[in-house]
Design a protein around this motif. Structure first.
Motif, short mmCIF file in Angstrom:
data_model
loop_
_atom_site.label_atom_id
_atom_site.label_comp_id
_atom_site.label_asym_id
_atom_site.label_seq_id
_atom_site.Cartn_x
_atom_site.Cartn_y
_atom_site.Cartn_z
N TYR A 221 1.13 -1.08 0.29
CA TYR A 221 0.11 0.29 -0.09
C TYR A 221 1.15 0.96 -0.01
N GLN B 278 3.95 0.30 2.02
CA GLN B 278 3.93 -0.10 3.44
C GLN B 278 3.23 -1.88 2.14
N VAL C 115 2.48 -5.36 2.63
CA VAL C 115 1.86 -5.95 3.68
C VAL C 115 2.01 -7.62 3.07
N ARG D 159 -2.51 -12.29 13.27
CA ARG D 159 -2.86 -11.31 14.07
C ARG D 159 -3.84 -9.73 13.51
N SER D 160 -4.20 -9.18 14.23
CA SER D 160 -5.02 -8.14 13.61
C SER D 160 -3.71 -7.24 12.57
N GLY D 161 -3.89 -6.66 11.14
CA GLY D 161 -3.37 -6.10 10.45
C GLY D 161 -2.00 -6.37 10.00
N SER D 162 -2.28 -8.17 10.01
CA SER D 162 -0.95 -8.98 9.51
C SER D 162 -1.72 -9.48 7.85
N GLY D 163 -3.07 -9.21 7.37
CA GLY D 163 -3.11 -8.66 5.68
C GLY D 163 -3.97 -9.41 5.39
N LYS D 164 -5.08 -10.17 6.89
CA LYS D 164 -5.77 -11.14 6.35
C LYS D 164 -7.10 -10.46 5.83
N SER D 165 -7.49 -9.59 5.05
CA SER D 165 -8.84 -8.82 4.95
C SER D 165 -8.33 -8.80 2.72
N THR D 166 -6.59 -8.15 3.29
CA THR D 166 -5.55 -7.45 1.93
C THR D 166 -6.37 -9.01 1.43
N GLU E 255 -14.51 -12.70 8.69
CA GLU E 255 -14.84 -12.51 10.14
C GLU E 255 -15.96 -12.60 10.32
N HIS F 75 -10.65 -14.65 13.96
CA HIS F 75 -9.92 -14.72 15.29
C HIS F 75 -10.36 -15.86 15.99
N1 LIG Z 1 -6.63 0.55 1.46
C1 LIG Z 1 -5.58 0.34 2.33
N2 LIG Z 1 -5.01 1.42 1.80
C2 LIG Z 1 -4.29 1.86 3.10
N3 LIG Z 1 -3.57 0.21 4.00
C3 LIG Z 1 -4.40 -0.42 3.90
C4 LIG Z 1 -5.19 -0.53 3.52
N4 LIG Z 1 -5.92 -1.78 3.76
C5 LIG Z 1 -5.11 -2.04 4.46
N5 LIG Z 1 -3.99 -1.69 4.98
C6 LIG Z 1 -2.71 -1.48 6.10
O1 LIG Z 1 -2.19 -3.21 5.21
C7 LIG Z 1 -2.57 -3.96 6.83
C8 LIG Z 1 -3.36 -5.15 6.85
O2 LIG Z 1 -4.35 -5.09 7.29
P1 LIG Z 1 -5.32 -5.68 7.12
O3 LIG Z 1 -6.64 -5.27 6.81
O4 LIG Z 1 -5.47 -6.59 5.56
O5 LIG Z 1 -5.12 -6.65 8.04
P2 LIG Z 1 -6.30 -7.56 8.59
O6 LIG Z 1 -5.16 -9.42 8.96
O7 LIG Z 1 -7.52 -8.35 7.96
O8 LIG Z 1 -6.54 -7.11 10.59
P3 LIG Z 1 -7.69 -7.22 10.99
O9 LIG Z 1 -7.84 -8.89 12.65
O10 LIG Z 1 -7.78 -6.24 11.88
O11 LIG Z 1 -9.08 -7.21 10.32
C9 LIG Z 1 -1.90 -2.87 8.00
O12 LIG Z 1 -1.55 -2.41 8.38
C10 LIG Z 1 -3.29 -2.15 7.13
O13 LIG Z 1 -3.52 -0.38 7.52
#
Ligand SMILES: Nc1ncnc2c1ncn2[C@@H]1O[C@H](COP(=O)(O)OP(=O)(O)OP(=O)(O)O)[C@@H](O)[C@H]1O
Ligand SMILES: [Mg+2]
Length: 225
Positions: free
Chosen positions: A17, A24, A26, A45-52, A170, A203
């Motif tokens: 990103y 960053q 990811v 973990r939260s922020g590890s990139g699952k939603s990405t 989730e 989670h």
């Molecule tokens: N559209 C975006 N633009 C910039 N950064 C992003 C974007 N989407 C996610 N990120 C960053 O990428 C990293 C991974 O985010 P992501 O949402 O994939 O984590 P996650 O594992 O789904 O977390 P959670 O368990 O909290 O849902 C985070 O640091 C987030 O801030």
């Protein structure tokens, strides 16, 4: 024949990103192969990139580099319009916040993917509302439903057009433990009955009992737990 291909195939997938100084990283060189009909749980973990990762597999976003194939179709290369068509026809999404259309009834929300795919037979929508125990709520505005009921409507919407791949981010995150468990049982039952592939980011540890495979994101890569 599409059946020769894995349901999901990622090769050297990277996702950044931002750019330059605020870049960053990811996901780095993610390798992942998921077979047809597998129920895969994704921890991390939260922020590890699952939603990405789910957004990339679901053709909602593009990788910075690398290859993503769903049922042998290279979605990372498709143009916007083709990606939308692909999502609409072949994928089902379930989100933490349900993401229903508040002005529509439960039935109207569930049949939406049929309409968008040019299918005017409403039988699948009625059938899945029944399977989900929502036959009495079909005509209710979704705003008037409980969280658990709204998530059941969202499951109906995700499955009504029989997509080959379902992505759940989730899905129990906003629900109490008992309702969350019920939602997982429903998803598991319906998806297995139809031989569909499911990737669920969560989670919630209890989902492990339902899964064929448990993955996690560690050091920006996907690994078996
Ligand atoms: N559209 C975006 N633009 C910039 N950064 C992003 C974007 N989407 C996610 N990120 C960053 O990428 C990293 C991974 O985010 P992501 O949402 O994939 O984590 P996650 O594992 O789904 O977390 P959670 O368990 O909290 O849902 C985070 O640091 C987030 O801030
Ligand atoms: Mg997330």
């Amino acid at each position: 024949m599409a059946n020769e291909y894995p349901a999901v195939n990622l090769s050297r997938v990277c996702k950044n990103y931002g750019q330059a100084l605020i870049k960053q990283r990811v996901l780095i060189d993610v390798e992942l192969r998921i077979n047809r009909g597998e129920f895969v749980v994704l921890f991390g973990r939260s922020g590890s990139g699952k939603s990405t990762l789910l957004n990339l597999i679901g053709a909602m976003d593009r990788p910075t580099s690398g290859l993503i194939e769903i049922d042998g179709i290279q979605i990372s290369n498709l143009k916007e319009r083709a990606r939308t068509e692909f999502r609409r026809a072949s994928l089902g999404f379930i989100f933490q916040a349900y993401n229903l259309i508040p002005t529509l009834t439960a039935f109207e929300n569930v049949k939406l993917p049929l309409t968008l795919n040019g299918i005017f037979d409403e039988t699948p929508a009625l059938k899945i509302l029944n399977d989900l125990g929502l036959e009495n709520k079909a005509g209710s505005s979704v705003e008037d439903l409980s969280g658990g009921e709204q998530q059941r409507v969202a499951i109906g919407r995700a499955l009504v057009h029989s997509p080959s791949l379902i992505l759940a981010d989730e899905p129990t995150g906003n629900l109490d433990i008992e309702t969350g468990h019920e939602i997982i049982r429903l998803i598991d039952g319906l998806v297995r009955r139809n031989g569909q592939t499911l990737i669920m980011a969560t989670h919630s540890q209890e989902v492990i009992g339902y899964a064929d495979r448990v993955l996690t994101i560690r050091d920006r890569k996907v690994v078996e737990l």
